[in-house]
Design a protein around this motif. Sequence first.
Motif, PDB file in Angstrom:
ATOM      1  N   ALA A  16       0.826  -1.208   0.000  1.00  0.00           N
ATOM      2  CA  ALA A  16       0.000   0.000   0.000  1.00  0.00           C
ATOM      3  C   ALA A  16       0.859   1.256   0.000  1.00  0.00           C
ATOM      4  N   ASP A  17       1.946   1.236   0.768  1.00  0.00           N
ATOM      5  CA  ASP A  17       2.841   2.396   0.797  1.00  0.00           C
ATOM      6  C   ASP A  17       3.473   2.626  -0.569  1.00  0.00           C
ATOM      7  N   ASP A  18       3.825   1.536  -1.265  1.00  0.00           N
ATOM      8  CA  ASP A  18       4.407   1.675  -2.597  1.00  0.00           C
ATOM      9  C   ASP A  18       3.409   2.294  -3.566  1.00  0.00           C
ATOM     10  N   LEU A  19       2.155   1.903  -3.492  1.00  0.00           N
ATOM     11  CA  LEU A  19       1.139   2.483  -4.363  1.00  0.00           C
ATOM     12  C   LEU A  19       1.001   3.981  -4.145  1.00  0.00           C
ATOM     13  N   LEU A  20       1.122   4.415  -2.907  1.00  0.00           N
ATOM     14  CA  LEU A  20       0.966   5.829  -2.586  1.00  0.00           C
ATOM     15  C   LEU A  20       2.228   6.636  -2.877  1.00  0.00           C
ATOM     16  N   ALA A  21       3.371   5.971  -2.928  1.00  0.00           N
ATOM     17  CA  ALA A  21       4.634   6.683  -3.094  1.00  0.00           C
ATOM     18  C   ALA A  21       4.873   7.130  -4.526  1.00  0.00           C
ATOM     19  N   GLY A  22       4.374   6.366  -5.497  1.00  0.00           N
ATOM     20  CA  GLY A  22       4.688   6.650  -6.888  1.00  0.00           C
ATOM     21  C   GLY A  22       3.550   7.339  -7.621  1.00  0.00           C
ATOM     22  N   PRO A  23       3.863   8.219  -8.560  1.00  0.00           N
ATOM     23  CA  PRO A  23       2.803   8.907  -9.305  1.00  0.00           C
ATOM     24  C   PRO A  23       1.910   7.968 -10.100  1.00  0.00           C
ATOM     25  N   ARG A  24       2.457   6.883 -10.615  1.00  0.00           N
ATOM     26  CA  ARG A  24       1.634   5.951 -11.381  1.00  0.00           C
ATOM     27  C   ARG A  24       0.729   5.145 -10.457  1.00  0.00           C
ATOM     28  N   GLY A  25       1.198   4.821  -9.249  1.00  0.00           N
ATOM     29  CA  GLY A  25       0.348   4.142  -8.286  1.00  0.00           C
ATOM     30  C   GLY A  25      -0.793   5.021  -7.835  1.00  0.00           C
ATOM     31  N   ARG A  26      -0.497   6.279  -7.532  1.00  0.00           N
ATOM     32  CA  ARG A  26      -1.553   7.195  -7.098  1.00  0.00           C
ATOM     33  C   ARG A  26      -2.586   7.410  -8.197  1.00  0.00           C
ATOM     34  N   ARG A  27      -2.116   7.470  -9.430  1.00  0.00           N
ATOM     35  CA  ARG A  27      -3.050   7.683 -10.544  1.00  0.00           C
ATOM     36  C   ARG A  27      -3.961   6.464 -10.717  1.00  0.00           C
ATOM     37  N   LEU A  28      -3.434   5.267 -10.527  1.00  0.00           N
ATOM     38  CA  LEU A  28      -4.268   4.067 -10.583  1.00  0.00           C
ATOM     39  C   LEU A  28      -5.349   4.117  -9.507  1.00  0.00           C
ATOM     40  N   LEU A  29      -4.979   4.493  -8.295  1.00  0.00           N
ATOM     41  CA  LEU A  29      -5.955   4.581  -7.206  1.00  0.00           C
ATOM     42  C   LEU A  29      -7.034   5.618  -7.525  1.00  0.00           C
ATOM     43  N   SER A  30      -6.638   6.743  -8.079  1.00  0.00           N
ATOM     44  CA  SER A  30      -7.598   7.770  -8.444  1.00  0.00           C
ATOM     45  C   SER A  30      -8.578   7.252  -9.496  1.00  0.00           C
ATOM     46  N   ALA A  31      -8.058   6.481 -10.465  1.00  0.00           N
ATOM     47  CA  ALA A  31      -8.926   5.922 -11.493  1.00  0.00           C
ATOM     48  C   ALA A  31      -9.935   4.947 -10.895  1.00  0.00           C
ATOM     49  N   LEU A  32      -9.488   4.162  -9.908  1.00  0.00           N
ATOM     50  CA  LEU A  32     -10.410   3.234  -9.250  1.00  0.00           C
ATOM     51  C   LEU A  32     -11.485   3.982  -8.473  1.00  0.00           C
ATOM     52  N   VAL A  33     -11.115   5.109  -7.866  1.00  0.00           N
ATOM     53  CA  VAL A  33     -12.109   5.930  -7.187  1.00  0.00           C
ATOM     54  C   VAL A  33     -13.146   6.419  -8.192  1.00  0.00           C
TER      55      VAL A  33
END
Length: 386
Positions: free
Chosen positions: A11-28
């Motif tokens: 979870a920390d890795d997903l939040l640390a990287g711009p591509r991970g954060r963008r994936l989470l935003s898309a899921l939202v």
Amino acid sequence: MTGEGPGGEPADDLLAGPRGRRLLSALVGEGSDAEPWAWSAHEDDLGLPGLAPLPDPLRTELRERLRRAVSTLDLDALRARSDPRDLLTAFADSVAAARYWQDPDPEDRALADPELVEVLRPVARAVAAGPAARWWSDPVDVTAQQHLWWRFEGRDGYRPIVTGSPGAAAAAWRGWRTAVDAEEERWRTEFPRHTLGRCSGTWWSTPPDRPELPSSTPVLPGGLGVGMTLIEDEMGIEEVDARALRLRDGLRVHEVHDAADWCALVAAHPRSVTFTRRHDWWLATGWDGAWALPDWASVAREWDGVHLSARGYLAVSGRVLETAVPGNVVGADTDGVRPGPARTLLAGWNPGVTHWLTDAVTEVEPPVRWRSLEDRYPLEWAPSRA
């Protein structure tokens, strides 16, 4: 092979990287019942020069919109997703938004704000805990690798992969080092600091993809190559030839699952790329100091390949990382380059791709041609024998 998987918290890795954060935003965006939060309405505000922090009123507005959207998500349902394809649409959206040669995408810029990152944390935990994302941390599977050859106008023939020619890779590396050294010197002398950001050149971080040094991608259920769906800088090419590779036994593969894995490779095999990369990467990141990447010819003496897992991509790609390499060691002590340790950036390396650095391929199977289904590129493809 380095280990069997990454340590740390996914979870920390997903939040640390711009591509991970963008994936989470898309899921939202996919799963929220709240009013969609329209980034496009704030493009002028988010396109501020110099990557300055968001203005407080805008940060507050975006944080509250995101908080409302996350509050309507069914996190249990997200956590229960089991099919890897269930997350591919959001993943593909994130990958397609990557750009390392210009100012950041407005949404990426907003999602770098620490307050918005924290709002996404429960989403990251749900995704990371679910079975649909389990393959993201897999090390390279040498028994299921494909080489992809994109087909477009004027490119009908398939470029062969060199097999059964010991020493071919080593010969390719000798020519590569001469060429990249000459390129770095040319950019140092021809494009001084006052031209910063006014020209574009080599912006990627990958080893060369040549017949002697092919890349490969893993295969999802049904034979679909990950590289057909998760594509940076894609151009809408709708036809590809996929060839299964057979690889020799005992290959040594460096796994990149997180920032530490990438930085370790740079520290062990540093090469200066300050002058070839500074113009593009300054626009993308705001950093005008020394840049370093792995010296791939040196890496090839220790490793047969380097694999970027899907998790590694989401955690590292596009993220400015400080290295243990002093800036002056990589030749950046002139032309007004900011002093201090060199930074590194992983750019242009698609999720799951392995670059082979030695004579690793022993056999190449006949191609299977895949065509994207109408209006579903790049998420759905149909195979037919080429």
